[in-house]
Design a protein around this motif. Structure first.
Motif, PDB file in Angstrom:
ATOM      1  N   VAL A 101     -17.855  20.642  12.900  1.00 13.58           N
ATOM      2  CA  VAL A 101     -16.021  20.252  13.857  1.00 13.58           C
ATOM      3  C   VAL A 101     -16.567  19.876  14.943  1.00 13.58           C
ATOM      4  O   VAL A 101     -16.239  19.081  15.513  1.00 13.58           O
ATOM      5  CB  VAL A 101     -15.517  21.969  14.635  1.00 13.58           C
ATOM      6  CG1 VAL A 101     -15.105  21.431  15.821  1.00 13.58           C
ATOM      7  CG2 VAL A 101     -15.442  22.484  13.318  1.00 13.58           C
ATOM      8  N   VAL A 102     -17.477  19.921  15.761  1.00 10.90           N
ATOM      9  CA  VAL A 102     -18.116  18.587  16.796  1.00 10.90           C
ATOM     10  C   VAL A 102     -18.738  17.276  16.448  1.00 10.90           C
ATOM     11  O   VAL A 102     -17.686  16.370  17.404  1.00 10.90           O
ATOM     12  CB  VAL A 102     -19.755  18.969  17.821  1.00 10.90           C
ATOM     13  CG1 VAL A 102     -20.094  18.522  18.289  1.00 10.90           C
ATOM     14  CG2 VAL A 102     -19.032  20.737  18.011  1.00 10.90           C
ATOM     15  N   GLU A 103     -18.882  17.081  15.306  1.00 11.33           N
ATOM     16  CA  GLU A 103     -19.225  15.944  14.984  1.00 11.33           C
ATOM     17  C   GLU A 103     -18.029  15.007  14.701  1.00 11.33           C
ATOM     18  O   GLU A 103     -17.556  13.976  14.742  1.00 11.33           O
ATOM     19  CB  GLU A 103     -19.981  15.642  13.458  1.00 11.33           C
ATOM     20  CG  GLU A 103     -21.061  16.089  13.788  1.00 11.33           C
ATOM     21  CD  GLU A 103     -22.070  16.479  12.268  1.00 11.33           C
ATOM     22  OE1 GLU A 103     -23.235  16.670  12.364  1.00 11.33           O
ATOM     23  OE2 GLU A 103     -20.988  16.209  11.382  1.00 11.33           O
ATOM     24  N   ALA A 104     -16.522  16.218  14.741  1.00  8.90           N
ATOM     25  CA  ALA A 104     -15.628  15.614  14.412  1.00  8.90           C
ATOM     26  C   ALA A 104     -14.365  14.845  15.626  1.00  8.90           C
ATOM     27  O   ALA A 104     -13.897  14.188  15.206  1.00  8.90           O
ATOM     28  CB  ALA A 104     -14.208  16.664  13.564  1.00  8.90           C
ATOM     29  N   VAL A 105     -15.494  15.154  16.689  1.00  8.94           N
ATOM     30  CA  VAL A 105     -13.885  15.648  18.276  1.00  8.94           C
ATOM     31  C   VAL A 105     -15.383  14.307  19.138  1.00  8.94           C
ATOM     32  O   VAL A 105     -15.112  13.419  19.768  1.00  8.94           O
ATOM     33  CB  VAL A 105     -14.002  16.146  18.379  1.00  8.94           C
ATOM     34  CG1 VAL A 105     -12.992  16.942  17.545  1.00  8.94           C
ATOM     35  CG2 VAL A 105     -15.516  17.392  18.091  1.00  8.94           C
ATOM     36  N   ALA A 173      -4.738  14.145  15.058  1.00 10.62           N
ATOM     37  CA  ALA A 173      -4.597  14.425  14.202  1.00 10.62           C
ATOM     38  C   ALA A 173      -5.839  13.567  13.440  1.00 10.62           C
ATOM     39  O   ALA A 173      -6.031  14.306  11.755  1.00 10.62           O
ATOM     40  CB  ALA A 173      -3.292  13.664  14.321  1.00 10.62           C
ATOM     41  N   GLU A 174      -6.181  12.419  13.625  1.00 16.53           N
ATOM     42  CA  GLU A 174      -7.260  12.406  13.187  1.00 16.53           C
ATOM     43  C   GLU A 174      -7.925  12.668  12.644  1.00 16.53           C
ATOM     44  O   GLU A 174      -8.518  13.977  11.779  1.00 16.53           O
ATOM     45  CB  GLU A 174      -7.768  11.232  13.320  1.00 16.53           C
ATOM     46  CG  GLU A 174      -6.727   9.216  12.866  1.00 16.53           C
ATOM     47  CD  GLU A 174      -7.962   8.990  13.455  1.00 16.53           C
ATOM     48  OE1 GLU A 174      -8.696   8.633  14.871  1.00 16.53           O
ATOM     49  OE2 GLU A 174      -6.308   7.500  13.851  1.00 16.53           O
ATOM     50  N   ALA A 175      -9.062  13.666  13.833  1.00 14.16           N
ATOM     51  CA  ALA A 175     -10.013  14.655  13.548  1.00 14.16           C
ATOM     52  C   ALA A 175     -10.069  16.015  12.838  1.00 14.16           C
ATOM     53  O   ALA A 175     -10.383  16.776  12.254  1.00 14.16           O
ATOM     54  CB  ALA A 175     -10.746  14.819  15.244  1.00 14.16           C
ATOM     55  N   LEU A 176      -8.534  16.590  13.256  1.00 13.81           N
ATOM     56  CA  LEU A 176      -7.952  17.583  12.370  1.00 13.81           C
ATOM     57  C   LEU A 176      -7.774  17.644  11.241  1.00 13.81           C
ATOM     58  O   LEU A 176      -7.680  18.522  10.310  1.00 13.81           O
ATOM     59  CB  LEU A 176      -6.872  18.313  12.974  1.00 13.81           C
ATOM     60  CG  LEU A 176      -6.126  18.518  14.220  1.00 13.81           C
ATOM     61  CD1 LEU A 176      -5.393  19.135  14.892  1.00 13.81           C
ATOM     62  CD2 LEU A 176      -7.506  19.941  14.584  1.00 13.81           C
ATOM     63  N   GLY A 177      -8.254  16.309  10.419  1.00  7.35           N
ATOM     64  CA  GLY A 177      -7.474  15.711   9.722  1.00  7.35           C
ATOM     65  C   GLY A 177      -8.949  16.590   9.383  1.00  7.35           C
ATOM     66  O   GLY A 177      -8.976  16.551   7.270  1.00  7.35           O
ATOM     67  N   GLU A 178     -10.105  15.984   9.663  1.00  6.79           N
ATOM     68  CA  GLU A 178     -11.509  16.592   8.622  1.00  6.79           C
ATOM     69  C   GLU A 178     -11.813  17.881   9.047  1.00  6.79           C
ATOM     70  O   GLU A 178     -12.759  18.571   8.068  1.00  6.79           O
ATOM     71  CB  GLU A 178     -12.567  15.653   9.737  1.00  6.79           C
ATOM     72  CG  GLU A 178     -12.401  14.302  10.004  1.00  6.79           C
ATOM     73  CD  GLU A 178     -13.091  13.360  10.499  1.00  6.79           C
ATOM     74  OE1 GLU A 178     -14.648  13.885  10.776  1.00  6.79           O
ATOM     75  OE2 GLU A 178     -12.983  12.129  10.365  1.00  6.79           O
ATOM     76  N   ILE A 179     -10.991  18.260   9.816  1.00  8.38           N
ATOM     77  CA  ILE A 179     -11.935  19.990  10.671  1.00  8.38           C
ATOM     78  C   ILE A 179     -10.897  21.263  10.110  1.00  8.38           C
ATOM     79  O   ILE A 179     -11.583  21.891   9.375  1.00  8.38           O
ATOM     80  CB  ILE A 179     -11.334  20.076  11.860  1.00  8.38           C
ATOM     81  CG1 ILE A 179     -12.042  18.799  13.321  1.00  8.38           C
ATOM     82  CG2 ILE A 179     -11.261  21.730  12.562  1.00  8.38           C
ATOM     83  CD1 ILE A 179     -11.822  19.491  14.117  1.00  8.38           C
ATOM     84  N   ASN A 180      -9.991  20.892   9.419  1.00  6.73           N
ATOM     85  CA  ASN A 180      -8.966  21.523   8.822  1.00  6.73           C
ATOM     86  C   ASN A 180      -8.969  21.895   7.681  1.00  6.73           C
ATOM     87  O   ASN A 180      -8.836  22.807   7.002  1.00  6.73           O
ATOM     88  CB  ASN A 180      -7.262  21.122   8.506  1.00  6.73           C
ATOM     89  CG  ASN A 180      -6.117  21.264   9.645  1.00  6.73           C
ATOM     90  OD1 ASN A 180      -5.790  21.845  10.487  1.00  6.73           O
ATOM     91  ND2 ASN A 180      -5.363  20.076  10.086  1.00  6.73           N
TER      92      ASN A 180
END
Length: 275
Positions: A101-105, A173-180
């Motif tokens: 999660v942290v890596e995505a943001v 939204a880009e980050a959420l695409g990885e986190i979801n």
């Protein structure tokens, strides 16, 4: 002011969100709120802060309003002791999921806060932005600034309670695409330009239920006051869900009572109406 009382169900516990509820739009506390909390406690009602903030910050505000000695912090991922400024119970996602999660943001141009126990981990970008706006010593005492927070999580296998990100909605939204796609998490938000990632099944409602149980209070005897999406879980389970006048329209549908705004004595008006 007019007061309503349910003859079969006097409210014995009030759960108060901070941002958008107790705190004004200028991040201040109204004298009317302090007076209303003191009034409720004089009637034997327990008042607890229930916030997304880290315990260090939350404890400062809790003491300012004169609330009870326990509070719910990190969006429900911790029950905390106000006097000792420490968590007495915590819930967290597995360290490997937290690191992802942290890596995505952390390398995107968004403000990020990572909750690990009673510590708040920031990257330098986030620290520069947040340090100009935070007014409580609790923030300064809690923060740890690292260039690569995800690497530290992997190295030390830190259990992550919550990851908060705020910024441009398209970047989020880009980050959420990885986190979801990650398992074992729950995503909520307190405004359009942010999101919070929590362990699955952990929220303000679950923590409030456990705290009330310890206090010997049923959920029908609880009043909760909030304003946004991350308050919905606690509003759904209490006997008296109150939503601020400045709250989200979707959240207002959960309310038995919609009070005034956070800048116009909304919390005080709700307390005096029902206590």
């Amino acid at each position: 002011m007019e007061r309503e009382r349910d003859a079969e169900n006097m409210y014995r516990l009030i759960a108060l969100d901070l941002d958008g509820t107790v705190l004004t739009s200028q991040i201040d506390i109204l004298p009317s709120t302090v007076e209303a909390v003191a009034y409720a406690r004089s009637k034997g009602v327990k008042v607890v802060v229930c916030t997304g903030r880290i315990v260090g910050e939350a404890a400062v505000f809790s003491e300012e309003i004169g609330a009870s000695s326990l509070l719910i912090s990190a969006g429900g991922a911790a029950i905390s002791d106000v006097r000792n400024v420490r968590n007495v119970r915590e819930w967290a996602m597995p360290w490997d999921i937290g690191a992802q999660v942290v890596e995505a943001v952390q390398n995107r141009p968004v403000t990020v806060m990572i909750y690990v126990g009673d510590r708040l981990y920031l990257n330098p970008y986030s620290d520069e932005i947040l340090s100009s706006s935070k007014r409580t010593e609790g923030f300064w005492d809690s923060k740890v600034v690292l260039e690569d927070v995800a690497a530290a999580i992997r190295e030390h296998r830190f259990p992550v309670s919550k990851v908060f990100a705020r910024g441009d909605i398209h970047v989020l939204a880009e980050a959420l695409g990885e986190i979801n796609r990650l398992p074992g998490i729950h995503i909520t938000r307190s405004a359009e330009n942010n999101f919070e990632v929590m362990p699955a099944g952990v929220n303000k409602g679950t923590a409030l239920r456990q705290l009330a149980q310890v206090m010997g209070i049923t959920m029908e005897q609880v009043m909760a006051i909030g304003d946004s999406d991350n308050d919905t879980d606690m509003l759904k389970i209490v006997g008296m869900p109150v939503v601020m006048g400045n709250g989200d329209d979707a959240v207002k549908h959960l309310a038995r009572f919609v009070t005034d705004t956070n800048d116009n004595d909304g919390v005080a008006k709700a307390i005096y109406r029902f206590i």
